[in-house]
Design a protein around this motif. Structure first.
Motif, PDB file in Angstrom:
ATOM      1  N   ILE A  32       1.375  -6.481  -0.325  1.00 33.67           N
ATOM      2  CA  ILE A  32       2.453  -5.616   0.175  1.00 33.67           C
ATOM      3  C   ILE A  32       2.747  -4.513  -0.835  1.00 33.67           C
ATOM      4  CG2 ILE A  32       4.932  -5.564   0.709  1.00 33.67           C
ATOM      5  CD1 ILE A  32       4.519  -8.349   2.018  1.00 33.67           C
ATOM      6  N   TRP A  36       2.377  -0.466  -0.132  1.00 36.21           N
ATOM      7  CA  TRP A  36       3.481   0.465  -0.337  1.00 36.21           C
ATOM      8  C   TRP A  36       3.144   1.482  -1.425  1.00 36.21           C
ATOM      9  CZ3 TRP A  36       6.959   1.903   2.854  1.00 36.21           C
ATOM     10  CH2 TRP A  36       7.424   1.015   3.819  1.00 36.21           C
ATOM     11  N   VAL A  39       0.959   4.065   0.231  1.00 42.20           N
ATOM     12  CA  VAL A  39       1.759   4.938   1.094  1.00 42.20           C
ATOM     13  C   VAL A  39       2.536   5.935   0.249  1.00 42.20           C
ATOM     14  CG1 VAL A  39       3.760   4.968   2.657  1.00 42.20           C
ATOM     15  CG2 VAL A  39       1.913   3.319   3.025  1.00 42.20           C
ATOM     16  N   LEU A  40       3.129   5.482  -0.842  1.00 47.79           N
ATOM     17  CA  LEU A  40       3.879   6.363  -1.729  1.00 47.79           C
ATOM     18  C   LEU A  40       2.968   7.424  -2.347  1.00 47.79           C
ATOM     19  CD1 LEU A  40       6.604   6.992  -3.056  1.00 47.79           C
ATOM     20  CD2 LEU A  40       5.963   5.415  -4.878  1.00 47.79           C
TER      21      LEU A  40
END
Length: 167
Positions: A32, A36, A39-40
């Protein structure tokens, strides 16, 4: 691998199913966090790319008119403005001229695809150790991207945009 004695003792006390559950939870949260993080990173790249100049417009730059002042004998005394002549093609140059430029600026130019990761790592290490910017790790390709499209500002945004233009 070094583990804190308290944590190691706590893990050893767990039963095998509890140990597997603990490892599964750690694995799941790691996945996870990686998603993330990706994505960031993608959002940051999009943010820096929002005002990226178009490479097609590089040759359409407005240049100041040039002015040459000559004396009565015809010798040039001063030159003002941007002097632009006909483009010089690589095939019009003697072979040693581009080879000398590459040897001085970026000796691994022919081995990397625009990014010299070892050179950037070396420069970053020297900069961190010295506590200030002492070396650059930019390749010829990165320098061309910076000089044609960007400013000389030493910012993260400019470095990311330079990276994107080099790609």
């Amino acid at each position: 691998m070094f583990r804190a004695p308290v944590l190691e003792h706590a893990i050893e006390e767990l039963s095998p199913p509890a140990r597997r559950a603990w490892r599964w939870r750690l694995f799941r949260w790691s996945i996870i966090a990686i998603i993330w993080g990706a994505v960031l990173a993608a959002l940051m790249l999009l943010w820096f790319a929002r005002d990226l100049p178009r490479p097609e417009d590089a040759l359409d730059a407005v240049r100041r008119p040039s002015l040459m002042l000559r004396d009565t004998a015809g010798n040039t005394v001063a030159t003002y403005g941007d002097l632009v002549g006909d483009p010089l093609r690589l095939t019009d140059m003697p072979p040693y001229l581009p080879a000398a430029a590459v040897a001085i600026e970026d000796r691994r130019f022919w081995q990397h695809g625009g990014f010299d990761w070892w050179g950037m790592l070396r420069a970053a290490t020297i900069d961190v150790v010295s506590g200030r910017v002492r070396q650059g790790g930019s390749t010829i390709t990165q320098q061309v991207a910076k000089n044609l499209f960007l400013t000389n500002a030493r910012t993260i945004q400019r470095k990311v945009q330079e990276f994107l233009l080099t790609l």
